[in-house]
Design a protein around this motif. Structure first.
Motif, mmCIF file in Angstrom:
data_model
loop_
_atom_site.group_PDB
_atom_site.id
_atom_site.type_symbol
_atom_site.label_atom_id
_atom_site.label_comp_id
_atom_site.label_asym_id
_atom_site.label_seq_id
_atom_site.Cartn_x
_atom_site.Cartn_y
_atom_site.Cartn_z
ATOM 1 N N THR A 160 0.832 -1.202 0.000
ATOM 2 C CA THR A 160 0.000 0.000 0.000
ATOM 3 C C THR A 160 0.868 1.253 0.000
ATOM 4 O O THR A 160 0.573 2.228 -0.712
ATOM 5 C CB THR A 160 -0.939 -0.002 1.225
ATOM 6 N N ASP B 188 -5.556 -1.016 -5.181
ATOM 7 C CA ASP B 188 -4.999 -1.496 -3.920
ATOM 8 C C ASP B 188 -6.010 -2.403 -3.224
ATOM 9 O O ASP B 188 -6.952 -1.932 -2.613
ATOM 10 C CB ASP B 188 -4.631 -0.318 -3.018
ATOM 11 N N GLU B 189 -5.799 -3.697 -3.322
ATOM 12 C CA GLU B 189 -6.707 -4.681 -2.708
ATOM 13 C C GLU B 189 -8.150 -4.391 -3.133
ATOM 14 O O GLU B 189 -9.071 -4.442 -2.322
ATOM 15 C CB GLU B 189 -6.613 -4.638 -1.179
HETATM 16 MG MG MG Z 1 -2.325 -2.760 2.048
#
Ligand code: MG
Ligand code: ADP
Lengths: 258, 275
Positions: free
Chosen positions: A45, A165-166
């Motif tokens: 991240t 991101d995810e």
């Molecule tokens: Mg993360």
């Protein structure tokens, strides 16, 4: 050789005396799709946030289309981001159309009302949302629908690179599959490149060609998805791959329930 | 500001809202509602009992109490209104900029608010009124300042939570300016909480301003003002005519309770849910 869309070189990020990202390098070619995988806490991240400008690197370079600095608006129309939690990544007061319209107006001041409305419809079509949902507030949408809105918003300025991101981590497995398919289709339709960040190896194969594996802030392995996941070289990657359910794998819980 | 709240049953909320509306109308339409001139002195008619011409009787100078009550709603509501608008604007402005910019600016603002917070609002207002003169403006300005940290603290915590939500980051990634994000997204999302704070603060400000008037540091006779009426009625209580103080006090209590009940309802409705 062509300039890569994104080149990250020797990226380092330190929070107080904790090194979250430690000398990371990777590139994403135009139209490419690079997965960044690793356990939670490995610095994925943080890398994503530095690439999108939400965070400043302690050292290292991020080149977008070969340029180290772009002004705010240029950068925004070059790289966009989709966040993990679709419940919190939309303004709860804004309808879907307003949300998209605001972004469109921001990036193209000249755009008149009618072409904006047309572009909103186009974006809704692109992410597979019923045009009627344009008037809905986020609270009237499911998690999957909200994530589609977030993807539409990110694609609105026609970015060259989308950082995810995810982006499917918060969704049910069946919805995950739909969103992954959408991402594959959207890339085919727009030619946007992905920096696809996930801790879940099982979703990588579907969306990405290349992969870098991160462990404690460092890249431990990189290469083609097919090769790295079939024959991982690093012990860390081998463990990651071993922990992923294979196709045809049946959860033992489901079996015992019969 | 931990509200002094009774649990308001949901059904009481419309009643409370209606009461607030009626009091506001009374203030706006005072010249048409009041049966008499609130300042017309009639010594021969002092302490008149309830009657057709004087529904609430008269005071020690023979002035019509209903008319004074109706006119009194004006300053009694205008004071708290100005206080919550001024303190709400200043407090929210400070809170949002502190939360947005963070760092040393946030530290500076937070310390300053702590210092201001350390003075009890009423004491501050009384001191300022005693130093800078009585009337309408001084106590209102002083109380507004005293309310700033109260509102700013709540709003800063909320703005902090809000600014860390991913939708704000998504807007930053879209390249929107801080000003645009704060004005178009952060503030509108904080508005319900601000409304709750304002409604609670309104009740407190009304009590505080009435207390200041009562102490003789606010509006001066012959102004028609509820706090002042409570004070002016004091000697009459001893003479066996408590109605002036009583009706003014009842008006204050009813209005405060109504505003607080509405505030609580708003709080339940909008309470802290970010989804
Ligand atoms: Mg993360
Ligand atoms: N703002 C921050 N302040 C301090 N530490 C942080 C901050 N952001 C991330 N970290 C730390 O950096 C490490 C990597 O975090 P992150 O990049 O979120 O990893 P990942 O996305 O791979 O799970 C974690 O140990 C996390 O606690």
């Amino acid at each position: 050789m062509n300039t890569p869309l994104l080149e990250v070189r020797d990226l380092r990020k330190q929070f107080k005396d904790f090194v979250a990202v430690d000398g990371v390098s990777f590139t994403v070619p135009a139209g490419g799709s690079l997965a960044v995988v690793g356990e939670s806490g490995s610095g994925k991240t943080t890398c994503a946030r530095i690439v999108t400008g939400l965070e400043k690197a302690t050292s290292g370079t991020v080149l977008l289309d070969g340029a180290a600095t772009l002004d705010r608006r240029r950068r925004a129309s070059f790289v966009q981001m989709v966040f993990q939690d679709p419940y919190l990544s939309l303004d709860r007061r804004q309808t879907v159309s307003d949300c998209l319209g605001e972004v469109l107006a921001h990036h193209d001041r000249e755009m008149d009302r009618r072409s904006r409305a047309a572009r909103i419809d186009e974006l809704l079509d692109l992410v597979g949302l019923d045009r009627k949902l344009g008037e809905s507030l986020p609270r009237h949408l499911s998690g999957g629908q909200r994530q589609r809105v977030a993807i539409a918003r990110a694609l609105a300025p026609n970015p060259k690179l989308l950082v995810l991101d995810e982006a499917v981590a918060a969704l049910d497995v069946s919805i995950q599959a739909q969103i992954l398919n959408l991402l594959v289709d959207a890339r085919a339709a727009t030619g946007v490149a992905y920096l696809f960040i996930t801790h879940d190896l099982s979703v990588v194969r579907h969306v990405c060609e290349d992969v870098v594996v991160m462990c404690r802030g460092k890249v431990v392995e990189s290469g083609l998805v097919a090769e790295v996941l079939e024959a991982p070289a690093a012990a860390y990657t081998q463990r990651l791959v071993a922990s992923v359910p294979r196709p045809g794998w049946v959860p033992s819980r489901a079996v015992s329930r019969g | 500001m931990k509200p002094i709240m009774l649990r308001t049953p949901p059904r009481a909320a419309p009643v409370a809202a209606a009461v607030c509306g009626l009091v506001a109308l009374m203030a706006l339409l005072a010249p048409w509602i009041a049966p008499h001139d609130p300042f017309a002195v009639d010594p021969l008619n002092a302490y008149a009992p309830f009657s057709g011409t004087h529904p609430l009787g008269t005071d020690d100078l023979g002035r019509d109490l209903l008319s004074r009550l109706v006119y009194g709603a004006r300053t009694s509501l205008a004071g708290p209104l100005v206080v919550v608008i001024a303190a709400g604007t200043l407090g929210t402005g400070l809170a949002v900029s502190a939360a947005w910019f963070g760092g040393w600016f946030d530290n500076l603002v937070s310390r300053a608010l702590d210092v201001l917070f350390a003075f009890p609002g009423l004491v501050l207002a009384i001191t300022v009124a005693a130093l800078f003169g009585t009337g309408f403006v001084t106590p209102v300005v002083a109380l507004s300042l005293a309310f700033v940290p109260v509102i700013a603290r709540v709003m800063r915590a909320a703005a902090m939570r809000e600014r860390n939500l991913p939708y704000i980051e998504a807007l930053r990634v879209q390249g929107f300016s801080s000003l645009h994000i704060c004005l178009r997204h952060l503030l509108p999302n904080l508005a319900p909480l601000l409304m709750v704070q304002a409604a609670i603060g309104f009740g407190y400000a009304m009590i505080d301003l009435a207390s200041i008037s009562f102490l003789g540091l606010g509006l001066q006779p012959p102004a028609a003002d509820w706090g002042l009426m409570i004070a002016n009625g004091q000697p009459s209580i001893l003479a066996g005519f408590p109605q002036q103080s009583l009706i003014a006090a009842v008006a204050v209590v009813i209005t405060v309770v109504a505003f607080t009940a509405v505030a609580e309802r708003l709080a339940v409705r909008f309470g802290g849910d970010v989804r």
